[in-house]
Design a protein around this motif. Sequence first.
Motif, PDB file in Angstrom:
ATOM      1  N   GLN A   4       0.805  -1.227   0.000  1.00  0.00           N
ATOM      2  CA  GLN A   4       0.000   0.000   0.000  1.00  0.00           C
ATOM      3  C   GLN A   4       0.838   1.278   0.000  1.00  0.00           C
ATOM      4  O   GLN A   4       0.304   2.368  -0.206  1.00  0.00           O
ATOM      5  CB  GLN A   4      -0.917   0.004   1.229  1.00  0.00           C
ATOM      6  N   LYS A   5       2.135   1.149   0.229  1.00  0.00           N
ATOM      7  CA  LYS A   5       2.954   2.353   0.404  1.00  0.00           C
ATOM      8  C   LYS A   5       3.942   2.604  -0.724  1.00  0.00           C
ATOM      9  O   LYS A   5       4.654   3.602  -0.708  1.00  0.00           O
ATOM     10  CB  LYS A   5       3.717   2.256   1.731  1.00  0.00           C
ATOM     11  N   LEU A   6       4.004   1.700  -1.684  1.00  0.00           N
ATOM     12  CA  LEU A   6       4.952   1.873  -2.781  1.00  0.00           C
ATOM     13  C   LEU A   6       4.502   2.986  -3.727  1.00  0.00           C
ATOM     14  O   LEU A   6       3.301   3.208  -3.924  1.00  0.00           O
ATOM     15  CB  LEU A   6       5.094   0.576  -3.570  1.00  0.00           C
TER      16      LEU A   6
ATOM     17  N   ILE B  49       6.371   2.285  -9.392  1.00  0.00           N
ATOM     18  CA  ILE B  49       7.100   1.082  -8.995  1.00  0.00           C
ATOM     19  C   ILE B  49       6.126  -0.074  -8.782  1.00  0.00           C
ATOM     20  O   ILE B  49       6.373  -1.198  -9.238  1.00  0.00           O
ATOM     21  CB  ILE B  49       7.929   1.350  -7.722  1.00  0.00           C
ATOM     22  N   TYR B  50       5.012   0.212  -8.128  1.00  0.00           N
ATOM     23  CA  TYR B  50       4.004  -0.834  -7.902  1.00  0.00           C
ATOM     24  C   TYR B  50       3.549  -1.448  -9.228  1.00  0.00           C
ATOM     25  O   TYR B  50       3.487  -2.672  -9.380  1.00  0.00           O
ATOM     26  CB  TYR B  50       2.810  -0.254  -7.146  1.00  0.00           C
ATOM     27  N   ASP B  51       3.241  -0.595 -10.189  1.00  0.00           N
ATOM     28  CA  ASP B  51       2.766  -1.097 -11.482  1.00  0.00           C
ATOM     29  C   ASP B  51       3.852  -1.884 -12.209  1.00  0.00           C
ATOM     30  O   ASP B  51       3.547  -2.750 -13.033  1.00  0.00           O
ATOM     31  CB  ASP B  51       2.311   0.066 -12.367  1.00  0.00           C
ATOM     32  N   GLY B  52       5.096  -1.601 -11.879  1.00  0.00           N
ATOM     33  CA  GLY B  52       6.203  -2.282 -12.547  1.00  0.00           C
ATOM     34  C   GLY B  52       6.602  -3.592 -11.905  1.00  0.00           C
ATOM     35  O   GLY B  52       7.554  -4.246 -12.363  1.00  0.00           O
ATOM     36  N   LEU B  53       5.896  -3.985 -10.847  1.00  0.00           N
ATOM     37  CA  LEU B  53       6.256  -5.203 -10.120  1.00  0.00           C
ATOM     38  C   LEU B  53       5.402  -6.398 -10.530  1.00  0.00           C
ATOM     39  O   LEU B  53       4.260  -6.252 -10.968  1.00  0.00           O
ATOM     40  CB  LEU B  53       6.106  -4.981  -8.614  1.00  0.00           C
TER      41      LEU B  53
ATOM     42  N   GLU C 218       6.632  -3.782   1.980  1.00  0.00           N
ATOM     43  CA  GLU C 218       6.119  -4.132   3.308  1.00  0.00           C
ATOM     44  C   GLU C 218       5.976  -5.635   3.479  1.00  0.00           C
ATOM     45  O   GLU C 218       6.220  -6.182   4.559  1.00  0.00           O
ATOM     46  CB  GLU C 218       4.746  -3.487   3.528  1.00  0.00           C
ATOM     47  N   PHE C 219       5.586  -6.315   2.393  1.00  0.00           N
ATOM     48  CA  PHE C 219       5.237  -7.734   2.504  1.00  0.00           C
ATOM     49  C   PHE C 219       5.968  -8.604   1.479  1.00  0.00           C
ATOM     50  O   PHE C 219       5.521  -9.713   1.194  1.00  0.00           O
ATOM     51  CB  PHE C 219       3.720  -7.913   2.340  1.00  0.00           C
ATOM     52  N   GLY C 220       7.070  -8.121   0.966  1.00  0.00           N
ATOM     53  CA  GLY C 220       7.806  -8.853  -0.064  1.00  0.00           C
ATOM     54  C   GLY C 220       8.723  -9.917   0.493  1.00  0.00           C
ATOM     55  O   GLY C 220       9.914  -9.952   0.180  1.00  0.00           O
ATOM     56  N   TRP C 221       8.172 -10.820   1.318  1.00  0.00           N
ATOM     57  CA  TRP C 221       8.979 -11.822   2.010  1.00  0.00           C
ATOM     58  C   TRP C 221       9.281 -13.021   1.116  1.00  0.00           C
ATOM     59  O   TRP C 221       8.451 -13.458   0.327  1.00  0.00           O
ATOM     60  CB  TRP C 221       8.248 -12.317   3.259  1.00  0.00           C
ATOM     61  N   VAL C 222      10.490 -13.571   1.305  1.00  0.00           N
ATOM     62  CA  VAL C 222      10.933 -14.749   0.572  1.00  0.00           C
ATOM     63  C   VAL C 222      11.612 -15.700   1.562  1.00  0.00           C
ATOM     64  O   VAL C 222      12.373 -15.254   2.438  1.00  0.00           O
ATOM     65  CB  VAL C 222      11.938 -14.361  -0.545  1.00  0.00           C
ATOM     66  N   GLN C 223      11.360 -17.002   1.435  1.00  0.00           N
ATOM     67  CA  GLN C 223      11.985 -17.976   2.332  1.00  0.00           C
ATOM     68  C   GLN C 223      13.476 -18.077   2.041  1.00  0.00           C
ATOM     69  O   GLN C 223      13.905 -18.172   0.900  1.00  0.00           O
ATOM     70  CB  GLN C 223      11.336 -19.352   2.153  1.00  0.00           C
ATOM     71  N   SER C 224      14.274 -18.079   3.103  1.00  0.00           N
ATOM     72  CA  SER C 224      15.716 -18.271   2.981  1.00  0.00           C
ATOM     73  C   SER C 224      16.098 -19.667   3.459  1.00  0.00           C
ATOM     74  O   SER C 224      16.712 -20.441   2.735  1.00  0.00           O
ATOM     75  CB  SER C 224      16.469 -17.213   3.789  1.00  0.00           C
ATOM     76  N   TYR C 225      15.747 -19.989   4.703  1.00  0.00           N
ATOM     77  CA  TYR C 225      15.919 -21.361   5.194  1.00  0.00           C
ATOM     78  C   TYR C 225      14.902 -21.591   6.313  1.00  0.00           C
ATOM     79  O   TYR C 225      14.619 -20.691   7.096  1.00  0.00           O
ATOM     80  CB  TYR C 225      17.345 -21.625   5.704  1.00  0.00           C
TER      81      TYR C 225
END
Length: 762
Positions: free
Chosen positions: A337-339, A343-347, A508-515
């Motif tokens: 919501q804050k981008l 940039i948001y449209d480009g993601l 804010e919520f762009g989380w990715v698993q690492s391990y």
Amino acid sequence: MSKIKSSNLGYPRIGESREWKRALENFWSGVISETELIEKTTEIRLRNLKKQQEKGIDLIQVNDFSLYDHVLDTAITFGIVPKRFNYTGGKVDVHTYFAIARGTDGAVASEMTKWFNTNYHYIVPELNDVTPSLVENRALTFYKEAKDKLGIDGKPVILGPVTFVKLAKGYDPQEFSTIVETFVPLYIQILQELVEAGASWVQIDEPILVTQLSKEEIAVVEKVYEAFAEHVPHAQIILQTYFEKITAYEKIVNLPVKAIGMDFVHGDSLELLKTYGFPKDKVLAAGIIDGRNVWRANLAEKRTILEVVKQLVHHNQLIIQPSCSLLHVPVTKTLEQKLDNVIYDGLSFADEKLDEAVTLAKGLNHGTVSVQADLDQANEAIKQLIETYQSNDEIRKKVAHLTTADAQRSIPFAERIEKQKQRLQLPLLPTTTIGSLPQTPEVRRTRTKWRKGEITDQAYEQFVKEQMKRWIKIQEELDIDVLVHGEFERNDMVEYFGEKLNGFTVTEFGWVQSYGSRCVKPPLIFGDVSWDKPITVKESVYAQSLTERPVKGMLTGPVTILNWSFVHNTTPRYEIMKQIALALQKEIESLEEEGITIIQVDEPALREGLPLDRKKWNEYLTQSSQAFRLATATARADTQIHTHMCYSNFEDIFDCIDDLDADVISIETSRSHGEMVSTFEENTYQKEIGLGVYDIHSPRIPSVDEIKQNIKRALQTIAPNQFWINPDCGLKTRKEDETIAALKVMVQAAKEVRNKQLASQK
């Protein structure tokens, strides 16, 4: 196959709001039961499948979901459990499963290392004295679940036997063929049961086929898939590769499988297709959507490529899909919501990438007119993003005029180290930690309140100071020689810098698993990178004011910042890496001006970024070492520069590590300590080094004798005056009591070995 289909290779496990992570951690801490864990994760898994069904994906993968790691899942499918976990056969229970990954009080966890050239970590299977058997057909279980509960005729995903054995340890490489052969009947059984259950397609992942395999190993691949074709002739296998082009292309595409999956984003797969053609009797699964970056695909360009590909396959035998599993990108951008709008449209996160695949398949099936609106929208979003890309002519000019001399310390290491020893006055075998200290629930809650505006900047800064003060005292009481401020102000070692440097933005919520349950939130690089003002100085200076012992300044290196960010392709990656290096150079100078004597520039992702195509190694390693040296070049001779790296085939980059010219390097090696030491037996390394003496990824507390054995093993090869004693990685994810107990043991072990060394020198 008249219709061109859309497909997916794998979907993020973590949930839109990291529900998966919370479920795991609540189970580990005893907040929820095993039954509740299974219920919660089943809900997440089915929701993931339903979402793909609603988006119109034709071939929806099943068996990609995991409670920890898909390689570990493959191991337990075959009852491969190290003997130290007292496994007695049959289906592996949840507690044993997590014990392998995390360790127990009485058994160390299995080794963990990087999945090819990504930041995802897998659990390394141990094949020592283990006879595999099929104890659980997980692929069948999840195929039936999707069919029964959602009416999805799923595409089971299985990690292939060649890749699985190549990634495992505990066997003589000369026995590779024999070991693989022991798995073939088990895979045949899995395939037979899937075919009998009605599975239309089965995806067998063999990413190892994009690496440099020997002729003998390729012969093993041929033998395996000939056996599958002979014993399960009705199985429609998609032999899936990703991350690079297939190396032994002509042999692999002629294997007796129904389809070949290729990566058309990373590597030159299209050139292979043009040069050697593609078999008329096979389907090509074209990985055209980038599964490792988050920027929107130029659908018009992708469509042009696919039109060329379409001419090279027979009768529309084509599947459109991401280049790899979407495990490596966040779930959905809809929560952001804050981008900035451009940039948001480009993601494009995982959900949006599925839409892109469906759009491309639809366009190829029904013509451009059917998807023209989608093509126009994507084109406009990309155009806007490029037009607003933040260019910095001054930085570009500076990078263009860099010379070799700009990336060199003032004097050689042999002279620097003497000045540093005189300034620091550290004991033999000095102790330290890697940088981060436990981020307790209180720390995370307070940061969240601050970000939401519920507490003031002053209140948050005071809280961080209190944490630093408390932990400086704890470290002094533990008698650690070189302290850290703890990084309580930082959410993540890369994202933190992304929030401070020009050219970056964060989600804010762009989380990715690492391990395991550990997730990271890579920042976005959408412009030229530059430094405005000090980033870490305030905290470092405050921490140093609390003690007479040296406190390390803590920075993340240019290679890691680049590799752990989602980088837009407007500026070449290596130019961005140098821009980051110049920014860090300014930060190091600022720390020195305030009296910081030791500065650690972490590069855990250096080995990870090594291209899978060996022809690209030299350029990458040269550019990486130059960037690191550029960042540290202006440091004073008596400022000690440290770096930290995560272990993964260290021998591949030994010369590059030496070329970094760091004064001290620490390496994550505790789960494979002896193997790392052997690398130093075969190579000469003159600088100082710390091989992690205990594993921070496990909650277990090591014994004094265990750590002493690790130290003594290293001292057989590394001189005592070169050796540092430290955990193998940062302590951010550990609980406070675990951390203090383990560090206490580490210091005690260090003192006992130190005293013995000093006594022997008298």
